[in-house]
Design a protein around this motif. Structure first.
Motif, mmCIF file in Angstrom:
data_model
loop_
_atom_site.group_PDB
_atom_site.id
_atom_site.type_symbol
_atom_site.label_atom_id
_atom_site.label_comp_id
_atom_site.label_asym_id
_atom_site.label_seq_id
_atom_site.Cartn_x
_atom_site.Cartn_y
_atom_site.Cartn_z
ATOM 1 N N LYS A 1 0.836 -1.209 0.000
ATOM 2 C CA LYS A 1 0.000 0.000 0.000
ATOM 3 C C LYS A 1 0.868 1.255 0.000
ATOM 4 O O LYS A 1 0.602 2.215 -0.747
ATOM 5 C CB LYS A 1 -0.917 -0.014 1.224
ATOM 6 N N GLU A 2 1.923 1.244 0.814
ATOM 7 C CA GLU A 2 2.828 2.394 0.869
ATOM 8 C C GLU A 2 3.588 2.559 -0.446
ATOM 9 O O GLU A 2 3.816 3.687 -0.907
ATOM 10 C CB GLU A 2 3.808 2.223 2.030
ATOM 11 N N LEU A 3 3.972 1.445 -1.044
ATOM 12 C CA LEU A 3 4.677 1.517 -2.329
ATOM 13 C C LEU A 3 3.785 2.104 -3.420
ATOM 14 O O LEU A 3 4.249 2.890 -4.259
ATOM 15 C CB LEU A 3 5.167 0.122 -2.735
ATOM 16 N N LEU A 4 2.515 1.745 -3.401
ATOM 17 C CA LEU A 4 1.580 2.298 -4.385
ATOM 18 C C LEU A 4 1.362 3.793 -4.161
ATOM 19 O O LEU A 4 1.220 4.562 -5.123
ATOM 20 C CB LEU A 4 0.250 1.547 -4.322
ATOM 21 N N SER A 5 1.326 4.194 -2.904
ATOM 22 C CA SER A 5 1.200 5.629 -2.599
ATOM 23 C C SER A 5 2.418 6.392 -3.107
ATOM 24 O O SER A 5 2.297 7.488 -3.682
ATOM 25 C CB SER A 5 1.044 5.836 -1.087
ATOM 26 N N GLU A 6 3.581 5.795 -2.896
ATOM 27 C CA GLU A 6 4.818 6.410 -3.390
ATOM 28 C C GLU A 6 4.815 6.484 -4.918
ATOM 29 O O GLU A 6 5.281 7.470 -5.510
ATOM 30 C CB GLU A 6 6.013 5.595 -2.900
ATOM 31 N N LEU A 7 4.263 5.451 -5.539
ATOM 32 C CA LEU A 7 4.177 5.433 -6.998
ATOM 33 C C LEU A 7 3.290 6.566 -7.508
ATOM 34 O O LEU A 7 3.628 7.244 -8.493
ATOM 35 C CB LEU A 7 3.628 4.085 -7.462
ATOM 36 N N ILE B 1 -9.437 -8.540 3.424
ATOM 37 C CA ILE B 1 -9.659 -7.087 3.389
ATOM 38 C C ILE B 1 -8.449 -6.372 2.795
ATOM 39 O O ILE B 1 -8.583 -5.475 1.948
ATOM 40 C CB ILE B 1 -9.962 -6.557 4.803
ATOM 41 N N LYS B 2 -7.249 -6.780 3.230
ATOM 42 C CA LYS B 2 -6.026 -6.147 2.726
ATOM 43 C C LYS B 2 -5.852 -6.390 1.229
ATOM 44 O O LYS B 2 -5.403 -5.499 0.494
ATOM 45 C CB LYS B 2 -4.813 -6.681 3.486
ATOM 46 N N ALA B 3 -6.202 -7.588 0.779
ATOM 47 C CA ALA B 3 -6.099 -7.893 -0.650
ATOM 48 C C ALA B 3 -7.058 -7.028 -1.461
ATOM 49 O O ALA B 3 -6.714 -6.532 -2.545
ATOM 50 C CB ALA B 3 -6.383 -9.372 -0.886
ATOM 51 N N GLU B 4 -8.258 -6.828 -0.933
ATOM 52 C CA GLU B 4 -9.233 -5.971 -1.617
ATOM 53 C C GLU B 4 -8.771 -4.514 -1.622
ATOM 54 O O GLU B 4 -8.958 -3.799 -2.618
ATOM 55 C CB GLU B 4 -10.599 -6.103 -0.935
ATOM 56 N N GLU B 5 -8.169 -4.084 -0.513
ATOM 57 C CA GLU B 5 -7.637 -2.718 -0.452
ATOM 58 C C GLU B 5 -6.504 -2.537 -1.463
ATOM 59 O O GLU B 5 -6.386 -1.471 -2.087
ATOM 60 C CB GLU B 5 -7.131 -2.410 0.957
ATOM 61 N N PHE B 6 -5.684 -3.564 -1.607
ATOM 62 C CA PHE B 6 -4.581 -3.497 -2.569
ATOM 63 C C PHE B 6 -5.113 -3.327 -3.989
ATOM 64 O O PHE B 6 -4.616 -2.495 -4.764
ATOM 65 C CB PHE B 6 -3.732 -4.759 -2.459
ATOM 66 N N THR B 7 -6.135 -4.101 -4.324
ATOM 67 C CA THR B 7 -6.752 -3.978 -5.651
ATOM 68 C C THR B 7 -7.348 -2.588 -5.850
ATOM 69 O O THR B 7 -7.216 -1.978 -6.923
ATOM 70 C CB THR B 7 -7.846 -5.047 -5.829
ATOM 71 N N GLU B 8 -7.989 -2.080 -4.813
ATOM 72 C CA GLU B 8 -8.582 -0.739 -4.893
ATOM 73 C C GLU B 8 -7.503 0.333 -5.060
ATOM 74 O O GLU B 8 -7.681 1.292 -5.826
ATOM 75 C CB GLU B 8 -9.397 -0.470 -3.630
ATOM 76 N N ILE C 1 -0.367 -6.178 -12.927
ATOM 77 C CA ILE C 1 -0.447 -6.206 -11.464
ATOM 78 C C ILE C 1 -1.904 -6.279 -11.015
ATOM 79 O O ILE C 1 -2.251 -7.020 -10.091
ATOM 80 C CB ILE C 1 0.231 -4.958 -10.858
ATOM 81 N N LEU C 2 -2.757 -5.517 -11.693
ATOM 82 C CA LEU C 2 -4.181 -5.513 -11.346
ATOM 83 C C LEU C 2 -4.801 -6.890 -11.554
ATOM 84 O O LEU C 2 -5.584 -7.368 -10.722
ATOM 85 C CB LEU C 2 -4.919 -4.469 -12.185
ATOM 86 N N LYS C 3 -4.435 -7.528 -12.642
ATOM 87 C CA LYS C 3 -4.969 -8.865 -12.929
ATOM 88 C C LYS C 3 -4.508 -9.876 -11.880
ATOM 89 O O LYS C 3 -5.298 -10.691 -11.388
ATOM 90 C CB LYS C 3 -4.528 -9.307 -14.327
ATOM 91 N N ILE C 4 -3.224 -9.804 -11.535
ATOM 92 C CA ILE C 4 -2.682 -10.740 -10.538
ATOM 93 C C ILE C 4 -3.301 -10.492 -9.166
ATOM 94 O O ILE C 4 -3.551 -11.429 -8.400
ATOM 95 C CB ILE C 4 -1.142 -10.614 -10.466
ATOM 96 N N SER C 5 -3.570 -9.221 -8.854
ATOM 97 C CA SER C 5 -4.110 -8.880 -7.532
ATOM 98 C C SER C 5 -5.496 -9.468 -7.302
ATOM 99 O O SER C 5 -5.944 -9.591 -6.154
ATOM 100 C CB SER C 5 -4.169 -7.363 -7.363
ATOM 101 N N GLN C 6 -6.183 -9.819 -8.369
ATOM 102 C CA GLN C 6 -7.527 -10.380 -8.239
ATOM 103 C C GLN C 6 -7.500 -11.864 -7.880
ATOM 104 O O GLN C 6 -8.537 -12.460 -7.599
ATOM 105 C CB GLN C 6 -8.304 -10.155 -9.535
ATOM 106 N N GLU C 7 -6.303 -12.450 -7.885
ATOM 107 C CA GLU C 7 -6.149 -13.848 -7.468
ATOM 108 C C GLU C 7 -5.939 -13.875 -5.959
ATOM 109 O O GLU C 7 -4.822 -13.768 -5.471
ATOM 110 C CB GLU C 7 -4.968 -14.490 -8.189
#
Length: 238
Positions: free
Chosen positions: A70-76, A170-177, A198-204
């Motif tokens: 989550k932090e890495l995505l925010s940094e991105l 919940i964390k996995a769903e937050e990551f996808t969001e 990444i989005l496709k993989i996150s849905q697994e």
């Protein structure tokens, strides 16, 4: 009647024999016997709980890794909003690779963990399920007070994997969001494709399971409803 006979035999076998003291007729003997059983039950309860702490730590580490992602995505997102130049694009590419690596390692870990402990949870939760029912029956039938400690320990062991599994979901769903919230339209085409991957993989998503049902808070509630039902049946048969 059959249950009473069975329980009476078990109680007789579990009596603590103290010379010159009868725990059935002496208050001191009764208190010593009660303290003894609380101690034995406490040791048993601690042994049961400690064996599950290592597994709990593994699951907590998976939750922490989702927080890192989550932090890495925010940094991105912050990088994407910067001025579009070669240096910025190189940093974004490196960060993308890091996100993919961390997420891939996390999914590999969860896949191995779920497959490895699926049968374990089937046996463990099944045994704890029966243990709670028997403890409730023992408490209601002949006031087996240490049974309360057994129920607490068993409930803890069932509740924790259900709770942590729910957190992972919940964390996995937050990551996808969070991926969906990335400013993808400001990225180069190459990075947009990587983001889609990444989005496709996150849905697994992987969750803990007994092989028959997923472990989550809803499952925990349903288990306790079933425990109550079986306990009532035993009460009727007693």
């Amino acid at each position: 009647m059959l249950f009473k006979l069975f329980l009476n035999i078990d109680v007789a076998l579990m009596e603590l024999e103290i010379p010159y003291i009868n725990w059935k007729t002496s208050l001191i003997g009764y208190l010593i016997h009660l303290i003894y059983w609380f101690f034995v039950t406490y040791c048993f309860m601690i042994a049961l709980i400690i064996t599950n702490f290592a597994i709990i730590f593994y699951l907590v580490s998976a939750i922490v890794q989702y927080d890192i992602l989550k932090e890495l995505l925010s940094e991105l997102n912050v990088m994407i909003e910067q001025k579009n130049d070669d240096e910025r694009n190189q940093k974004i590419e490196k960060l993308f690779k890091l996100i993919v690596t961390v997420h891939s390692d996390l999914l590999d870990f969860l896949n191995i963990f779920v497959d490895l402990f699926q049968f374990y949870y089937f046996i463990d939760i099944g045994a704890l399920f029966i243990q709670i029912i028997i403890s409730l029956f023992a408490i209601s039938s002949f006031g087996f007070l240490p049974g309360y400690m057994l129920i607490i320990a068993a409930t803890f062991q069932i509740f924790m994997p259900c709770l942590l599994s729910t957190f992972i979901i919940i964390k996995a769903e937050e990551f996808t969001e969070n991926i969906n919230n990335i400013l993808w339209y400001l990225l180069p085409v190459k990075d947009q494709k990587m983001l889609m991957m990444i989005l496709k993989i996150s849905q697994e998503k992987k969750t803990l399971s007994t092989g028959f049902t997923e472990l989550n808070i809803s499952t925990f509630v349903e288990m306790y409803k079933a425990i109550y039902s079986y306990w009532m049946i035993l009460q009727e048969l007693n």
